[in-house]
Scaffold this active site. Structure first.
Site, PDB file in Angstrom:
ATOM      1  N   ASN A  90       0.796  -1.524  -0.168  1.00 51.47           N
ATOM      2  CA  ASN A  90       0.399   0.298   0.119  1.00 51.47           C
ATOM      3  C   ASN A  90       0.343   1.009   0.022  1.00 51.47           C
ATOM      4  O   ASN A  90       0.734   2.380  -0.258  1.00 51.47           O
ATOM      5  CB  ASN A  90      -1.321   0.185   0.862  1.00 51.47           C
ATOM      6  CG  ASN A  90      -1.289   0.674   1.433  1.00 51.47           C
ATOM      7  OD1 ASN A  90      -2.402   2.358   0.934  1.00 51.47           O
ATOM      8  ND2 ASN A  90      -1.381   1.681   2.512  1.00 51.47           N
ATOM      9  N   TYR A 155       2.639   9.330 -11.559  1.00 56.80           N
ATOM     10  CA  TYR A 155       1.931   8.690 -10.828  1.00 56.80           C
ATOM     11  C   TYR A 155       0.865   7.736 -10.987  1.00 56.80           C
ATOM     12  O   TYR A 155       0.827   6.397 -10.505  1.00 56.80           O
ATOM     13  CB  TYR A 155       1.083   9.781  -9.811  1.00 56.80           C
ATOM     14  CG  TYR A 155       0.117   8.878  -8.417  1.00 56.80           C
ATOM     15  CD1 TYR A 155       0.442   8.310  -7.651  1.00 56.80           C
ATOM     16  CD2 TYR A 155      -1.167   9.394  -8.954  1.00 56.80           C
ATOM     17  CE1 TYR A 155      -0.383   7.889  -7.171  1.00 56.80           C
ATOM     18  CE2 TYR A 155      -1.875   8.700  -7.854  1.00 56.80           C
ATOM     19  CZ  TYR A 155      -1.797   7.687  -6.491  1.00 56.80           C
ATOM     20  OH  TYR A 155      -2.507   7.555  -6.563  1.00 56.80           O
ATOM     21  N   LYS A 159       0.854   3.507 -11.546  1.00 57.80           N
ATOM     22  CA  LYS A 159      -0.082   2.522 -10.536  1.00 57.80           C
ATOM     23  C   LYS A 159      -1.086   2.052 -12.241  1.00 57.80           C
ATOM     24  O   LYS A 159      -1.197   0.968 -11.557  1.00 57.80           O
ATOM     25  CB  LYS A 159      -1.161   3.190 -10.544  1.00 57.80           C
ATOM     26  CG  LYS A 159      -0.876   4.422  -8.852  1.00 57.80           C
ATOM     27  CD  LYS A 159      -0.717   3.697  -7.549  1.00 57.80           C
ATOM     28  CE  LYS A 159      -0.524   4.303  -6.742  1.00 57.80           C
ATOM     29  NZ  LYS A 159      -0.138   3.113  -5.461  1.00 57.80           N
TER      30      LYS A 159
HETATM   31  P1  NAD Z   1      -0.633   8.838   3.258  1.00 51.61           P
HETATM   32  O1  NAD Z   1       0.205   9.203   1.966  1.00 51.61           O
HETATM   33  O2  NAD Z   1      -1.155   9.172   4.500  1.00 51.61           O
HETATM   34  O3  NAD Z   1       0.422   6.952   3.331  1.00 51.61           O
HETATM   35  C1  NAD Z   1       1.262   7.064   2.024  1.00 51.61           C
HETATM   36  C2  NAD Z   1       2.145   6.001   3.376  1.00 51.61           C
HETATM   37  O4  NAD Z   1       2.944   5.677   2.536  1.00 51.61           O
HETATM   38  C3  NAD Z   1       2.455   6.006   5.240  1.00 51.61           C
HETATM   39  O5  NAD Z   1       2.020   5.400   6.144  1.00 51.61           O
HETATM   40  C4  NAD Z   1       3.614   6.329   4.836  1.00 51.61           C
HETATM   41  O6  NAD Z   1       4.565   5.681   5.859  1.00 51.61           O
HETATM   42  C5  NAD Z   1       3.973   5.392   3.396  1.00 51.61           C
HETATM   43  N1  NAD Z   1       5.287   5.600   3.224  1.00 51.61           N
HETATM   44  C6  NAD Z   1       5.086   7.084   2.519  1.00 51.61           C
HETATM   45  N2  NAD Z   1       6.316   6.784   1.969  1.00 51.61           N
HETATM   46  C7  NAD Z   1       7.058   5.969   2.050  1.00 51.61           C
HETATM   47  C8  NAD Z   1       8.678   5.567   1.556  1.00 51.61           C
HETATM   48  N3  NAD Z   1       9.339   6.152   0.957  1.00 51.61           N
HETATM   49  N4  NAD Z   1       9.099   4.333   2.393  1.00 51.61           N
HETATM   50  C9  NAD Z   1       8.107   3.346   3.083  1.00 51.61           C
HETATM   51  N5  NAD Z   1       6.485   3.246   3.499  1.00 51.61           N
HETATM   52  C10 NAD Z   1       6.401   5.090   2.634  1.00 51.61           C
HETATM   53  O7  NAD Z   1      -1.161   8.538   2.109  1.00 51.61           O
HETATM   54  P2  NAD Z   1      -3.175   7.014   1.519  1.00 51.61           P
HETATM   55  O8  NAD Z   1      -3.445   8.415   0.772  1.00 51.61           O
HETATM   56  O9  NAD Z   1      -3.334   6.631   2.659  1.00 51.61           O
HETATM   57  O10 NAD Z   1      -2.322   6.744   0.527  1.00 51.61           O
HETATM   58  C11 NAD Z   1      -2.513   4.895   0.659  1.00 51.61           C
HETATM   59  C12 NAD Z   1      -2.004   4.419  -0.529  1.00 51.61           C
HETATM   60  O11 NAD Z   1      -3.461   4.610  -1.189  1.00 51.61           O
HETATM   61  C13 NAD Z   1      -1.131   5.044  -1.682  1.00 51.61           C
HETATM   62  O12 NAD Z   1      -0.096   4.068  -2.488  1.00 51.61           O
HETATM   63  C14 NAD Z   1      -1.431   6.052  -2.880  1.00 51.61           C
HETATM   64  O13 NAD Z   1      -1.511   6.039  -3.921  1.00 51.61           O
HETATM   65  C15 NAD Z   1      -3.163   5.337  -2.779  1.00 51.61           C
HETATM   66  N6  NAD Z   1      -3.501   6.086  -2.933  1.00 51.61           N
HETATM   67  C16 NAD Z   1      -3.885   7.363  -2.374  1.00 51.61           C
HETATM   68  C17 NAD Z   1      -5.495   8.379  -3.354  1.00 51.61           C
HETATM   69  C18 NAD Z   1      -6.158   9.309  -1.510  1.00 51.61           C
HETATM   70  O14 NAD Z   1      -7.284   9.622  -2.623  1.00 51.61           O
HETATM   71  N7  NAD Z   1      -5.484   9.251  -0.698  1.00 51.61           N
HETATM   72  C19 NAD Z   1      -6.783   7.867  -3.497  1.00 51.61           C
HETATM   73  C20 NAD Z   1      -5.694   6.432  -4.348  1.00 51.61           C
HETATM   74  C21 NAD Z   1      -4.835   5.420  -4.208  1.00 51.61           C
END
Ligand code: NAD
Length: 247
Positions: A90, A155, A159
Site C-alpha cells: 500500500n 503517478y 499505478k
Molecule cells: P498517506 O500519505 O496518508 O500514507 C502513505 C503511507 O505510505 C504512509 O503509511 C507512509 O509511511 C508510507 N510511505 C510513504 N513514503 C514512504 C517511503 N518512502 N517508504 C516507506 N513507506 C512510505 O497516503 P494514502 O492516501 O493513505 O495512500 C495510500 C495508498 O493509496 C498510496 O499507494 C496511494 O497512492 C493510494 N491512493 C490514495 C488515494 C487518495 O485519494 N488518498 C487515491 C488513490 C490511491
C-alpha cells in the site's frame, strides 16, 4: 473473516494503510505494519494497542527501495509468526508536477516506491507463500491508473504498472494457490486530501456520482473482502472504490 491469518501491510502508519491494519485486526488477523520511520511506526502501534490491547500488531520500517533489507524483514516475520498469508503493498507517493517541470529524479522516485518496492516485497513473500501452499497479495492501485491525470505523469504511470504487475502475477501464481488483486481508490479522505482548500474539494465532489469523497474505511472494506475466503475465486481483479468517479 481473517481469524488466524498473518498479514503484512506496507504504508500502514496512516491514511488508507492504517484503516486496512485496523480492519484486519478487527477481523482476527495478526498484523505487521510497515512505515517509513521508527517514530511513525511506534505512534501507529501505540494508538492501535490503546484502542484494543488484545490486538496482535507489530511494526518495522525497512527501506522499501532496498531489496535485501525488505527480504530480511519479510523472512524475520516468517520466522516470528510461522507464515505470511496476506501481503498488502500500500505504501505510495503521489505527484502533480507538470511535464515541463519534471526531473528524472522525481519520476524515478515515484516509480521506485510505487512499483519497484512492490516487486521487492513480492519476491520474498511469494517464496514463503509457495512453501506454505498459498497466500494472497493485494496492491493499492488508483483510479488514475485507468484514466490518467492532467499533471504528475509519474503517478498514473506507476499505478498502471501496478495493474500490470497484478494481472500478470495473478496468472503466474494462480497454480500455486496465490491470489493477486488490487484496489483502485478514487479521492479518499486522507491527510493528502484533507490539506486541499475547500474551493478545490467542492468541484471534485460534484464530479463524483456518489457526491462524497471516499473514507479510508470504504477502501479498507475492499481490502478485507479481497483478503478473505469470500474472495476465494477472485484473482487478477482491479477493484475500483471511487464512487464511479472514473466514469
Ligand atoms: P498517506 O500519505 O496518508 O500514507 C502513505 C503511507 O505510505 C504512509 O503509511 C507512509 O509511511 C508510507 N510511505 C510513504 N513514503 C514512504 C517511503 N518512502 N517508504 C516507506 N513507506 C512510505 O497516503 P494514502 O492516501 O493513505 O495512500 C495510500 C495508498 O493509496 C498510496 O499507494 C496511494 O497512492 C493510494 N491512493 C490514495 C488515494 C487518495 O485519494 N488518498 C487515491 C488513490 C490511491
Amino acid at each position: 473473516m481473517l481469524k488466524g491469518k498473518v498479514a503484512v501491510v506496507t504504508g500502514g502508519t496512516r491514511g488508507i494503510g492504517y484503516a486496512i491494519v485496523r480492519k484486519y485486526l478487527e477481523n482476527g488477523a495478526k498484523v505487521v505494519l510497515f512505515g517509513s520511520r521508527e517514530e511513525t511506526v511506534n505512534k501507529a502501534l501505540s494508538s492501535l494497542r490503546e484502542e484494543n490491547s488484545s490486538w496482535e500488531v507489530s511494526g518495522y520500517y525497512p527501506n522499501l527501495s532496498d531489496a535485501s533489507e525488505v527480504k530480511e524483514v519479510i523472512e524475520k516475520i516468517k520466522a516470528q509468526y510461522g507464515r505470511i498469508d496476506i501481503l498488502v503493498n500500500n505504501a505510495g507517493i503521489s505527484d502533480s508536477t507538470p511535464i515541463d517541470n519534471y526531473t528524472e529524479e522525481q519520476f524515478t522516485k515515484v516509480m521506485q516506491l510505487n512499483v519497484n518496492a512492490i516487486f521487492n516485497a513480492v519476491m520474498p513473500a511469494v517464496k514463503i507463500m509457495k512453501e506454505q501452499g498459498g497466500g494472497c497479495i493485494i496492491n493499492t492501485s488508483s483510479m488514475v491508473s485507468l484514466c490518467g491525470q492532467p499533471s504528475g505523469v509519474a503517478y498514473p504511470t506507476s499505478k498502471s504498472a501496478v495493474n500490470g504487475l497484478t494481472w500478470s502475477l495473478a496468472r503466474e501464481l494462480g497454480p500455486s494457490n496465490i491470489r493477486v488483486n488490487a484496489v483502485a481508490p478514487g479521492i479518499t479522505n486522507t491527510d493528502m486530501v484533507a490539506a486541499l482548500p475547500e474551493q478545490m474539494i467542492q468541484p471534485l465532489i460534484n464530479a463524483i456520482p456518489l457526491r462524497r469523497v471516499g473514507e479510508p474505511e470504504d477502501v479498507a472494506n475492499a481490502f478485507l473482502f479481497l483478503a478473505s475466503d469470500m474472495a476465494s475465486y477472485v484473482t487478477g481483479e482491479i477493484l475500483s472504490v471511487d464512487g464511479a468517479m472514473r466514469t
